[in-house]
Design a protein around this motif. Structure first.
Motif, PDB file in Angstrom:
ATOM      1  N   UNK A  25     -89.807  47.812 -20.057  1.00 40.45           N
ATOM      2  CA  UNK A  25     -90.669  46.776 -19.483  1.00 40.45           C
ATOM      3  C   UNK A  25     -90.924  45.663 -20.502  1.00 40.45           C
ATOM      4  N   UNK A  26     -91.156  46.057 -21.740  1.00 39.37           N
ATOM      5  CA  UNK A  26     -91.391  45.073 -22.810  1.00 39.37           C
ATOM      6  C   UNK A  26     -90.119  44.258 -23.041  1.00 39.37           C
ATOM      7  N   UNK A  27     -88.977  44.937 -23.085  1.00 33.24           N
ATOM      8  CA  UNK A  27     -87.709  44.225 -23.304  1.00 33.24           C
ATOM      9  C   UNK A  27     -87.422  43.268 -22.145  1.00 33.24           C
ATOM     10  N   UNK A  28     -87.695  43.705 -20.930  1.00 34.35           N
ATOM     11  CA  UNK A  28     -87.483  42.845 -19.766  1.00 34.35           C
ATOM     12  C   UNK A  28     -88.386  41.628 -19.776  1.00 34.35           C
ATOM     13  N   UNK A  29     -89.643  41.831 -20.136  1.00 32.68           N
ATOM     14  CA  UNK A  29     -90.575  40.706 -20.209  1.00 32.68           C
ATOM     15  C   UNK A  29     -90.139  39.723 -21.297  1.00 32.68           C
ATOM     16  N   UNK A  30     -89.710  40.244 -22.442  1.00 29.79           N
ATOM     17  CA  UNK A  30     -89.242  39.370 -23.523  1.00 29.79           C
ATOM     18  C   UNK A  30     -87.997  38.598 -23.095  1.00 29.79           C
ATOM     19  N   UNK A  31     -87.100  39.252 -22.381  1.00 35.66           N
ATOM     20  CA  UNK A  31     -85.894  38.590 -21.887  1.00 35.66           C
ATOM     21  C   UNK A  31     -86.260  37.480 -20.901  1.00 35.66           C
ATOM     22  N   UNK A  32     -87.165  37.770 -19.987  1.00 36.02           N
ATOM     23  CA  UNK A  32     -87.573  36.771 -18.996  1.00 36.02           C
ATOM     24  C   UNK A  32     -88.210  35.560 -19.670  1.00 36.02           C
ATOM     25  N   UNK A  33     -89.078  35.801 -20.638  1.00 34.90           N
ATOM     26  CA  UNK A  33     -89.719  34.691 -21.357  1.00 34.90           C
ATOM     27  C   UNK A  33     -88.673  33.896 -22.121  1.00 34.90           C
ATOM     28  N   UNK A  34     -87.714  34.584 -22.738  1.00 32.54           N
ATOM     29  CA  UNK A  34     -86.650  33.896 -23.466  1.00 32.54           C
ATOM     30  C   UNK A  34     -85.799  33.036 -22.559  1.00 32.54           C
ATOM     31  N   UNK A  35     -85.496  33.523 -21.363  1.00 34.82           N
ATOM     32  CA  UNK A  35     -84.693  32.754 -20.409  1.00 34.82           C
ATOM     33  C   UNK A  35     -85.452  31.499 -19.982  1.00 34.82           C
ATOM     34  N   UNK A  36     -86.726  31.660 -19.663  1.00 35.71           N
ATOM     35  CA  UNK A  36     -87.531  30.513 -19.232  1.00 35.71           C
ATOM     36  C   UNK A  36     -87.638  29.481 -20.353  1.00 35.71           C
ATOM     37  N   UNK A  37     -87.915  29.921 -21.556  1.00 32.56           N
ATOM     38  CA  UNK A  37     -88.004  28.986 -22.687  1.00 32.56           C
ATOM     39  C   UNK A  37     -86.661  28.345 -22.993  1.00 32.56           C
ATOM     40  N   UNK A  38     -85.584  29.101 -22.910  1.00 32.85           N
ATOM     41  CA  UNK A  38     -84.247  28.533 -23.131  1.00 32.85           C
ATOM     42  C   UNK A  38     -83.897  27.508 -22.083  1.00 32.85           C
ATOM     43  N   UNK A  39     -84.211  27.794 -20.843  1.00 31.68           N
ATOM     44  CA  UNK A  39     -83.964  26.833 -19.760  1.00 31.68           C
ATOM     45  C   UNK A  39     -84.778  25.553 -19.974  1.00 31.68           C
ATOM     46  N   UNK A  40     -86.048  25.732 -20.348  1.00 25.18           N
ATOM     47  CA  UNK A  40     -86.911  24.567 -20.572  1.00 25.18           C
ATOM     48  C   UNK A  40     -86.416  23.735 -21.755  1.00 25.18           C
ATOM     49  N   UNK A  41     -85.929  24.397 -22.788  1.00 24.95           N
ATOM     50  CA  UNK A  41     -85.448  23.674 -23.966  1.00 24.95           C
ATOM     51  C   UNK A  41     -84.157  22.922 -23.661  1.00 24.95           C
ATOM     52  N   UNK A  42     -83.299  23.487 -22.833  1.00 22.24           N
ATOM     53  CA  UNK A  42     -82.038  22.831 -22.478  1.00 22.24           C
ATOM     54  C   UNK A  42     -82.238  21.639 -21.562  1.00 22.24           C
ATOM     55  N   UNK A  43     -83.275  21.639 -20.801  1.00 19.05           N
ATOM     56  CA  UNK A  43     -83.528  20.546 -19.843  1.00 19.05           C
ATOM     57  C   UNK A  43     -84.043  19.292 -20.539  1.00 19.05           C
ATOM     58  N   UNK A  44     -84.506  19.408 -21.729  1.00 21.45           N
ATOM     59  CA  UNK A  44     -85.076  18.252 -22.444  1.00 21.45           C
ATOM     60  C   UNK A  44     -84.004  17.460 -23.046  1.00 21.45           C
TER      61      UNK A  44
END
Length: 100
Positions: free
Chosen positions: A81-100
């Motif tokens: 669960x912790x690994x999944x949450x960390x992965x989800x947060x990483x994906x969201x932050x990576x997506x947000x960083x790429x959009x800028x």
């Protein structure tokens, strides 16, 4: 940066609060000030307030320790669960960083 980061432990905070309480009580113990009624009332209120602050700090420390223990237990019991949450947060932050 102007300030160095310092690791502060719960025992450091408790020690600082205990030191502050001791200093204030030492100031309040000066008997020559009892002749002034206003000072006596202020001393009584400050002594009550310091007792309440000390109790609040002790409760905050206990709650923090309990929360840390629960978090540690959950992380060990449910690592995926912790690994999944960390992965989800990483994906969201990576997506947000790429959009800028």
């Amino acid at each position: 940066m102007f300030f160095k980061k310092r690791q502060v432990s719960l025992s450091d905070v408790k020690g600082d609060v205990d030191q502050l309480v001791g200093d204030v009580r030492a100031l309040l113990s000066v008997k020559e000030l009892d002749a002034i009624p206003e000072i006596k009332r202020i001393r009584e209120r400050m002594d009550e307030g310091m007792g309440m602050a000390r109790d609040s700090a002790a409760r905050a420390i206990a709650q923090t320790k309990h929360t840390a223990a629960c978090t540690d237990k959950y992380a060990h019991d449910e690592p995926w669960h912790i690994a999944g949450a960390a992965l989800a947060i990483g994906v969201v932050l990576g997506y947000a960083a790429c959009r800028r």
